[in-house]
Enzyme design. Structure first.
Site, mmCIF file in Angstrom:
data_model
loop_
_atom_site.group_PDB
_atom_site.id
_atom_site.type_symbol
_atom_site.label_atom_id
_atom_site.label_comp_id
_atom_site.label_asym_id
_atom_site.label_seq_id
_atom_site.Cartn_x
_atom_site.Cartn_y
_atom_site.Cartn_z
ATOM 1 C CB SER A 17 3.477 -22.177 -0.232
ATOM 2 O OG SER A 17 3.797 -22.094 1.259
ATOM 3 C CE LYS A 68 2.534 -11.792 4.019
ATOM 4 N NZ LYS A 68 3.900 -11.361 3.944
ATOM 5 C CG ASP A 105 6.554 -11.113 7.048
ATOM 6 O OD1 ASP A 105 6.757 -12.172 6.797
ATOM 7 O OD2 ASP A 105 5.552 -10.737 6.257
ATOM 8 N N GLY A 130 11.113 0.103 -1.825
ATOM 9 C CA GLY A 130 9.796 -0.605 -2.105
ATOM 10 C C GLY A 130 9.081 -0.031 -0.644
ATOM 11 N N GLY A 132 5.599 -1.537 -0.054
ATOM 12 C CA GLY A 132 4.318 -2.012 0.134
ATOM 13 C C GLY A 132 4.160 -2.847 1.337
ATOM 14 N N GLY A 133 3.431 -3.840 1.534
ATOM 15 C CA GLY A 133 3.221 -4.542 2.572
ATOM 16 C C GLY A 133 4.233 -5.060 3.188
ATOM 17 C CG LEU A 218 12.132 -8.259 1.747
ATOM 18 C CD1 LEU A 218 10.873 -7.750 2.258
ATOM 19 C CD2 LEU A 218 13.255 -8.713 2.839
ATOM 20 C CE1 TYR A 220 10.250 -16.834 0.127
ATOM 21 C CE2 TYR A 220 10.657 -18.788 -1.458
ATOM 22 C CZ TYR A 220 9.810 -18.120 -0.698
ATOM 23 O OH TYR A 220 8.687 -18.434 -0.102
ATOM 24 N N GLY A 242 15.744 -14.125 0.336
ATOM 25 C CA GLY A 242 14.653 -14.172 1.504
ATOM 26 C C GLY A 242 14.432 -15.592 2.021
HETATM 27 P P1 NDP Z 1 3.381 -5.269 -2.407
HETATM 28 O O1 NDP Z 1 2.702 -5.580 -3.558
HETATM 29 O O2 NDP Z 1 2.795 -5.011 -1.250
HETATM 30 O O3 NDP Z 1 4.639 -4.084 -2.927
HETATM 31 C C1 NDP Z 1 5.157 -4.106 -4.005
HETATM 32 C C2 NDP Z 1 6.271 -3.127 -4.045
HETATM 33 O O4 NDP Z 1 7.219 -3.203 -5.190
HETATM 34 C C3 NDP Z 1 5.844 -1.674 -4.216
HETATM 35 O O5 NDP Z 1 6.568 -0.725 -3.371
HETATM 36 C C4 NDP Z 1 5.792 -1.283 -5.591
HETATM 37 O O6 NDP Z 1 5.769 0.136 -5.839
HETATM 38 C C5 NDP Z 1 7.013 -1.911 -6.079
HETATM 39 N N1 NDP Z 1 7.280 -2.358 -7.308
HETATM 40 C C6 NDP Z 1 6.276 -3.225 -8.017
HETATM 41 N N2 NDP Z 1 6.748 -3.377 -9.444
HETATM 42 C C7 NDP Z 1 7.838 -2.493 -9.508
HETATM 43 C C8 NDP Z 1 8.734 -1.990 -10.283
HETATM 44 N N3 NDP Z 1 8.576 -2.449 -11.555
HETATM 45 N N4 NDP Z 1 9.575 -0.989 -10.319
HETATM 46 C C9 NDP Z 1 9.670 -0.495 -9.088
HETATM 47 N N5 NDP Z 1 8.954 -0.974 -8.140
HETATM 48 C C10 NDP Z 1 8.045 -1.702 -8.250
HETATM 49 O O7 NDP Z 1 4.517 -6.557 -2.169
HETATM 50 P P2 NDP Z 1 4.903 -7.061 -0.828
HETATM 51 O O8 NDP Z 1 5.476 -5.993 -0.097
HETATM 52 O O9 NDP Z 1 3.954 -8.031 -0.088
HETATM 53 O O10 NDP Z 1 6.244 -8.104 -1.193
HETATM 54 C C11 NDP Z 1 7.311 -7.638 -1.661
HETATM 55 C C12 NDP Z 1 8.271 -8.696 -1.734
HETATM 56 O O11 NDP Z 1 8.851 -9.292 -0.547
HETATM 57 C C13 NDP Z 1 7.894 -9.761 -2.706
HETATM 58 O O12 NDP Z 1 8.928 -10.374 -3.779
HETATM 59 C C14 NDP Z 1 7.552 -10.801 -1.751
HETATM 60 O O13 NDP Z 1 7.640 -12.226 -2.224
HETATM 61 C C15 NDP Z 1 8.648 -10.555 -0.572
HETATM 62 N N6 NDP Z 1 8.261 -11.094 0.597
HETATM 63 C C16 NDP Z 1 9.156 -12.209 1.161
HETATM 64 C C17 NDP Z 1 9.017 -12.795 2.516
HETATM 65 C C18 NDP Z 1 9.936 -13.800 3.090
HETATM 66 O O14 NDP Z 1 9.466 -14.423 3.982
HETATM 67 N N7 NDP Z 1 11.063 -13.864 2.331
HETATM 68 C C19 NDP Z 1 7.802 -12.165 3.398
HETATM 69 C C20 NDP Z 1 6.908 -11.173 2.714
HETATM 70 C C21 NDP Z 1 7.471 -10.591 1.453
HETATM 71 P P3 NDP Z 1 4.872 0.910 -5.931
HETATM 72 O O15 NDP Z 1 4.166 1.380 -4.567
HETATM 73 O O16 NDP Z 1 5.115 2.212 -6.887
HETATM 74 O O17 NDP Z 1 3.579 -0.006 -6.722
#
Ligand code: NDP
Length: 284
Positions: A17, A68, A105, A130, A132-133, A218, A220, A242
């Site tokens: 981190s 989170k 974020d 995506g 996710g979170g 997002l 980096y 990011g």
């Molecule tokens: P989550 O685990 O909550 O979500 C992951 C997402 O990626 C889901 O939509 C998942 O799809 C998709 N995914 C995972 N593997 C694959 C694949 N092989 N092919 C296609 N889609 C895929 O992660 P977060 O949302 O928390 O984080 C996402 C990114 O954002 C990370 O890289 C994190 O480091 C970055 N981030 C950066 C920040 C910054 O300050 N720069 C702040 C917060 C996050 P499915 O739903 O189908 O599983």
């Protein structure tokens, strides 16, 4: 004896981190006296670790993957943007002893795009990859900028569709799968999947990016991510990662805790200068 105000980031893994360094620079820059550490906390130990931290005089926490949603459930009070995103990356001890949860974020991303890179969100066609979170955290702050439309595309299509439904009263937003992106064009592509972390790329059709379109990952890294490289290969006007969002979300947390807004540009420029590439150069 006065003790130093303590802050930390909890996550798992956490050792890479950059947050302790960023907050230390903010503290030096603004003349604030504080300590900020990184602590590896697995999900099953989250509640007890947070309780211990605040019981021992801690003032504020950042929470990252995979904590989170747990931080959201832990907070006694939540800001509106945290409530909407159902994820919290910042916890703050309030004067009445309760814990406030916020999500910085999304505002971090919007500030990096708009203020640091002069990218206009108003009226733009935006694709978020995506559901996710991270997607959840950025949707409301982007919709506040009045884009023409947001499309969320996700591997698990239901998640994209359901997420769009949650926000549909705040603007034009729809969800779909990657195969539905054929013959569509966007001004801004935001990669909010975690694929970059494993060197992969979601399946993206050719011609997805409009002329002078922008790509933003997002994730980096010290090297350009696969998505940043895809943007460069597809003639993106800018292809960014990011790091700026990371610094901007940290600044917003610092402001919540200390009531002082640090200057982010020198920190982004410093961290960029330590990387080999220069694609993230700020707009003057
Ligand atoms: P989550 O685990 O909550 O979500 C992951 C997402 O990626 C889901 O939509 C998942 O799809 C998709 N995914 C995972 N593997 C694959 C694949 N092989 N092919 C296609 N889609 C895929 O992660 P977060 O949302 O928390 O984080 C996402 C990114 O954002 C990370 O890289 C994190 O480091 C970055 N981030 C950066 C920040 C910054 O300050 N720069 C702040 C917060 C996050 P499915 O739903 O189908 O599983």
């Amino acid at each position: 004896m006065t003790s130093i105000d303590r802050y930390a980031v909890f996550g798992c893994p956490i050792k890479h981190s950059k947050s302790p360094r960023i907050h230390q620079i903010f503290a030096e820059q603004t003349g604030q006296v504080l300590e900020y550490s990184a602590q590896e906390v697995p999900a099953e130990q989250f509640s007890s670790a947070v309780a211990t931290f605040f019981a021992n005089g801690g003032k504020g926490l950042n929470c990252t993957v995979p904590l989170k949603e747990l931080a959201w459930a832990y907070a006694d009070k939540k800001t509106e943007r945290a409530q909407l995103s159902k994820a919290v990356n910042t916890l703050a001890l309030l004067t009445d002893g309760s814990i406030l949860g916020d999500n910085t974020d999304g505002i971090g991303l919007v500030t990096d795009l708009a203020a640091n890179h002069a990218i206009t969100l108003t009226g733009s066609r935006i694709l978020i990859l995506g559901a996710g979170g991270a997607s959840r955290g950025i949707i409301a702050p982007i919709l506040e900028q009045s884009p023409q439309a947001i499309v969320i595309a996700n591997r698990t299509i239901d998640k994209a569709v359901n997420l769009a439904v949650e926000f549909h009263d705040k603007g034009s937003i729809t969800g779909c799968g990657f195969s539905d992106l054929k013959n569509r064009q966007f001004d801004l592509l935001i990669n909010a999947t975690s694929t970059s972390l494993s060197g992969q790329l979601p399946p993206l059709p050719e011609d997805l990016l409009a002329t002078n379109g922008v790509c933003y990952d997002l994730a980096y890294s010290n090297e350009p991510t696969v998505f940043v490289r895809w943007g460069l290969e597809n003639q993106a006007f800018k292809s960014l990662d990011g790091l700026g969002m990371l610094v901007e979300q940290a600044a917003e947390a610092f402001f919540i805790w200390r009531g002082v807004r640090p200057k982010t540009r020198p920190v982004i420029e410093l961290l960029n200068s330590e990387r080999k590439h220069t694609y993230n150069t700020l707009t003057s």
